[in-house]
Design an enzyme around this catalytic site. Structure first.
Site, PDB file in Angstrom:
ATOM      1  CD  GLU A  49      -5.769  18.732   2.598  1.00 55.52           C
ATOM      2  OE1 GLU A  49      -6.471  18.026   3.355  1.00 55.52           O
ATOM      3  OE2 GLU A  49      -4.798  18.291   1.953  1.00 55.52           O
ATOM      4  CG  ASP A  60      -6.690  15.123  11.057  1.00 57.02           C
ATOM      5  OD1 ASP A  60      -6.551  14.873   9.846  1.00 57.02           O
ATOM      6  OD2 ASP A  60      -7.469  15.993  11.488  1.00 57.02           O
ATOM      7  CE1 TYR A 172      -4.547  12.375   0.900  1.00 52.63           C
ATOM      8  CE2 TYR A 172      -5.573  14.538   1.133  1.00 52.63           C
ATOM      9  CZ  TYR A 172      -4.680  13.584   1.571  1.00 52.63           C
ATOM     10  OH  TYR A 172      -3.915  13.829   2.688  1.00 52.63           O
TER      11      TYR A 172
END
Length: 257
Positions: A49, A60, A172
């Site tokens: 990724e 993030d 995911y």
């Protein structure tokens, strides 16, 4: 069935641990990207990724945010990354993790056309809601690029089935509520959550966000096909510890008998 789905399903059916390391493209300079991809390939990564640096990375944690800022300081852009990826030959499928704004600015059609000249086989766009995916899905229909869904711990069961059916490549599964990062305590509900997604999905389910030890990998392998590891890999690379990256991945994907 698209190539990414096919390759990862083959690993799942062979009972191999699917391990997808995340790196921030350009954090150490774009000239290092080919070597980083080679390192992760040699270590046994199932796919890689690649994060695209963005000024407002809402999903993030601090380690990845810092790597993104270093990449931005290095004048790294989505356009430069794609041009670099056109030159990199690797047997390992690449997955771009980007926010929607850089893609929209690039031009959706041009973006997909240019990705076809690279080994990018998957896209993760965390701020593109399922209801707005039609902006991209018609363009992806004729391509070999999978749009990978994220499923959160808070996602209702009926919506999980919908997202899993619509997505491609892999699922995911976000294993925590919050942003990425190491050192989190996983809630007991996670195992049940992962097992349910795997039950309703015909694609491999990978656990991500906060996975940072071999013990995490072993735990998640009991309820899904594998893991995505970001902050741990990004931190080690930023410290120049390529050997530790390779050793960690090789140890994590060992299937103990």
């Amino acid at each position: 069935m698209k190539s990414l789905t096919k390759q990862l399903k083959a690993k799942q059916q062979a009972n191999e641990t699917i391990f997808v390391p995340y790196i921030m493209a350009g954090a150490q300079g774009l000239d290092q990207l080919a070597d980083e991809i080679q390192l992760l390939t040699d270590a046994g990564a199932s796919a890689i990724e690649l994060g695209i640096p963005f000024s407002d990375p809402v999903a993030d944690g601090p380690v990845i945010q810092a790597a993104g800022l270093r990449a931005l300081e290095n004048k790294v852009t989505l356009r430069k990354i794609i041009q670099q990826l056109k030159q990199i030959k690797t047997p390992t499928p690449l997955v771009l993790m980007t926010y929607f704004n850089p893609v929209f600015s690039y031009g959706l059609e041009t973006f997909i056309q240019e990705l076809a000249e690279t080994n990018v086989l998957g896209l993760i766009i965390p701020d593109l809601p399922y209801e707005h995916q039609k902006l991209l899905t018609p363009l992806l229909k004729e391509s070999d690029i999978s749009l990978i869904p994220l499923i959160a711990l808070t996602t209702p069961k009926e919506r999980i089935s919908e997202l899993a059916a619509a997505g491609d490549g892999f699922i995911y599964a976000v294993a925590v509520n919050g942003v990425t990062g190491v050192g989190r305590n996983y809630q007991e509900i996670v195992d049940e959550h992962l097992a349910y997604i795997q039950k309703v999905s015909d694609k491999p389910v990978l656990a991500g966000f906060g996975v940072s030890t071999k013990e995490h990998v072993e735990r998640f392998r009991k309820s899904c096909a594998g893991v995505i590891v970001g902050s741990k890999i990004v931190q080690l690379l930023s410290e120049g510890k390529q050997g530790e990256v390779k050793a960690f991945i090789q140890e994590a994907i060992k299937n103990e008998v």
